[in-house]
Scaffold this motif. Structure first.
Motif, mmCIF file in Angstrom:
data_model
loop_
_atom_site.group_PDB
_atom_site.id
_atom_site.type_symbol
_atom_site.label_atom_id
_atom_site.label_comp_id
_atom_site.label_asym_id
_atom_site.label_seq_id
_atom_site.Cartn_x
_atom_site.Cartn_y
_atom_site.Cartn_z
ATOM 1 N N GLY A 406 -4.235 106.322 8.163
ATOM 2 C CA GLY A 406 -5.560 106.000 8.641
ATOM 3 C C GLY A 406 -5.502 105.064 9.834
ATOM 4 N N GLU A 407 -6.669 104.689 10.323
ATOM 5 C CA GLU A 407 -6.716 103.785 11.463
ATOM 6 C C GLU A 407 -6.104 102.433 11.146
ATOM 7 O OE1 GLU A 407 -10.732 103.577 12.689
ATOM 8 O OE2 GLU A 407 -10.838 105.664 13.345
ATOM 9 N N ASP A 408 -6.078 102.075 9.864
ATOM 10 C CA ASP A 408 -5.495 100.793 9.476
ATOM 11 C C ASP A 408 -3.973 100.867 9.334
ATOM 12 O OD1 ASP A 408 -5.382 102.434 7.305
ATOM 13 O OD2 ASP A 408 -6.334 101.051 5.901
ATOM 14 N N GLY A 409 -3.411 102.030 9.634
ATOM 15 C CA GLY A 409 -1.965 102.179 9.558
ATOM 16 C C GLY A 409 -1.453 102.477 8.168
ATOM 17 N N ALA A 410 -2.360 102.605 7.189
ATOM 18 C CA ALA A 410 -1.942 102.873 5.817
ATOM 19 C C ALA A 410 -1.584 104.345 5.646
ATOM 20 C CB ALA A 410 -3.047 102.490 4.840
ATOM 21 N N MET A 411 -0.724 104.604 4.682
ATOM 22 C CA MET A 411 -0.340 105.962 4.381
ATOM 23 C C MET A 411 -1.491 106.678 3.667
ATOM 24 S SD MET A 411 0.779 108.033 1.734
ATOM 25 C CE MET A 411 1.391 106.908 0.495
ATOM 26 N N ARG A 412 -1.680 107.951 3.992
ATOM 27 C CA ARG A 412 -2.719 108.738 3.351
ATOM 28 C C ARG A 412 -2.126 110.038 2.812
ATOM 29 N NH1 ARG A 412 -5.011 104.657 3.530
ATOM 30 N NH2 ARG A 412 -6.959 104.099 4.572
ATOM 31 N N VAL A 413 -2.503 110.376 1.595
ATOM 32 C CA VAL A 413 -2.184 111.682 1.027
ATOM 33 C C VAL A 413 -3.463 112.503 1.041
ATOM 34 C CG1 VAL A 413 -1.395 112.956 -0.997
ATOM 35 C CG2 VAL A 413 -0.367 110.742 -0.437
#
Length: 442
Positions: A406-413
């Motif tokens: 995401g825009e926050d740099g977090a991993m997304r599944v």
């Protein structure tokens, strides 16, 4: 009144209307009757009333078809017409998911559709359940993850023997690019969880009473705002306690989980998962013998990880109506077992569970990379962001783990989009800007 934020602009399709093919499969029930047709083949039908209604949604087998009359009698010379009944077809059945595999692989066949660029499989409500569980269990080569037996593919993307373990899920045998496949599950009533954990109250004194209280509160608040959700800070992702499990012993059986469920027979699902797991190297000892009888039971220890990694690598989007918050029950077994009070909340909880699993898989891959001293298993950029995560042979998965950021740099599944001001309405969901984004955005 108050100034409102302008709705997002729907994405524009790059193709003219005559370059888009729309296919709407009709999974008939006996009550639908038999449509008129010039084909001698029987119409497939699925039982509509069982332990779970609309059995096509969970991949059930079709009702055995009527005997098929051959057009020609094989005993006659020169192909004279006859009336032989084909005994092999008199009791034939097929899973509703098997039907989708055939349809998908027909579209992926470059002989028939050489210019097809994208396939989007969309379903709402029971159709959303269909898309989700089919996408979870299908072994079709058209997904390109190459994690199963590479046979019977010479009419499509791969040929027998092309099993080198490379992540080549975009090319067929002639170097042509396969169509991309996106799955869009909109407002399903339930999801098939990939392990025994659920979002349950942190303090499990009486989970039934707590869940029922949340349902009552949601029902009251729904009349006012249509956006009521249980506070996530009151929940934790964990297995049920023994007393909680006693209240809902079937909560993790298929189709709310993946454990065997004799009340919902789905041989397509169980067979496909077993074939997927049979490709994992941990099933075999160095001498080539099956290792399951020696205490290395892949089904018990690692099956959910292998299946999760494949599912996470696929392009899946969940659409959830902001106002689809009708309380569905007290969350005991007759109401989809500990998934949440409403469709919207069930969507939020299931999506959150995927993110937890993704973080766990990421840590596992990092650990495996560190243990092996091999940087090819995962590439982690600055700030711990996953740039390219590929699970090596040690995990038994030969494909890639699709981790979105995401825009926050977090991993997304996968992806999830809440459709503003829409409830349980398929037309409004798919006509919305958010719905079109989920279907057609990159």
């Amino acid at each position: 009144g108050e100034e409102k934020e302008a709705p997002p602009t729907p994405p524009q399709l790059d193709h003219a209307i005559d370059e888009v093919l729309v296919i709407a499969p009709w999974f008939l029930a006996p009550s639908d009757g038999t449509p008129s047709s010039s084909s001698p083949l029987p119409f497939l039908k699925w039982v509509d009333h069982a332990a779970v209604s609309h059995t096509f949604r969970y991949g059930a087998e079709s009702i055995p078809s009527s005997p098929i009359v051959n057009n020609y009698n094989n005993n006659n010379n020169e192909g004279e017409e006859g009336n032989d009944i084909d005994p092999a077809m008199s009791s034939a059945t097929i899973s509703s998911y098997g039907v989708m595999d055939v349809l998908l692989e027909t579209l992926c066949n470059r002989v028939h559709y050489p210019n097809l660029e994208r396939i989007v499989v969309v379903g709402h409500s029971a159709g959303g359940q269909f898309v989700h569980r089919w996408g979870l269990s299908s072994n079709s080569w058209c997904f390109g993850d190459d994690t199963h037996d590479n046979t019977n593919k010479n009419n499509g993307a791969k040929t027998e023997g092309d099993n080198d373990g490379d992540v080549d899920n975009a090319d067929d045998e002639d170097g042509a690019t396969l169509p991309s496949v996106r799955l869009v599950a909109a407002n399903p009533r339930s999801y098939a969880y990939l392990d025994e954990r659920r979002y349950l109250p942190k303090h499990a004194a009486n989970v039934g009473a707590i869940m029922e209280a949340h349902s009552k509160q949601n029902k009251e608040e729904e009349e006012e705002s249509n956006t009521a959700l249980s506070p996530f800070d009151e929940l934790e992702y964990r297995p049920p306690t023994p007393s909680e499990k006693d209240e809902c012993q079937a909560y993790n059986r298929y189709c709310w989980g993946l454990e065997d469920n004799p009340d919902l027979p789905a041989p397509y699902v169980t067979g496909n998962i077993d074939r997927l797991l049979s490709t994992d190297p941990r099933r075999r000892r160095d001498d080539g013998e099956d290792d399951r009888d020696d205490g290395n039971n892949l089904d018990a220890k690692n099956a959910d990880e292998v299946l999760f990694l494949r599912y996470a690598s696929r392009d899946v989007v969940y659409l959830s109506g902001e106002r689809d918050t009708k309380a569905l029950g007290n969350q005991l077994c007759h109401e989809d077992g500990y998934q949440g009070p409403s469709r919207r909340e069930r969507s939020e909880r299931f999506y959150a569970s995927l993110q937890v699993r993704g973080e766990e898989a990421l840590e596992s891959c990092r650990s495996r990379r560190d243990d092996d001293g091999d940087d090819d298993d995962a590439t982690v950029g600055k700030g711990g962001k996953v740039e390219d995560l590929v699970v090596g042979e040690g995990s038994g998965y030969e494909g890639g783990f699709c981790a979105r950021q995401g825009e926050d740099g977090a991993m997304r599944v996968h992806g999830r989009i809440v459709v503003k001001d829409v409830g349980h309405d398929h037309a409004l969901i798919f006509q919305s800007a958010e719905g079109q984004e989920g279907m057609f955005s990159n």
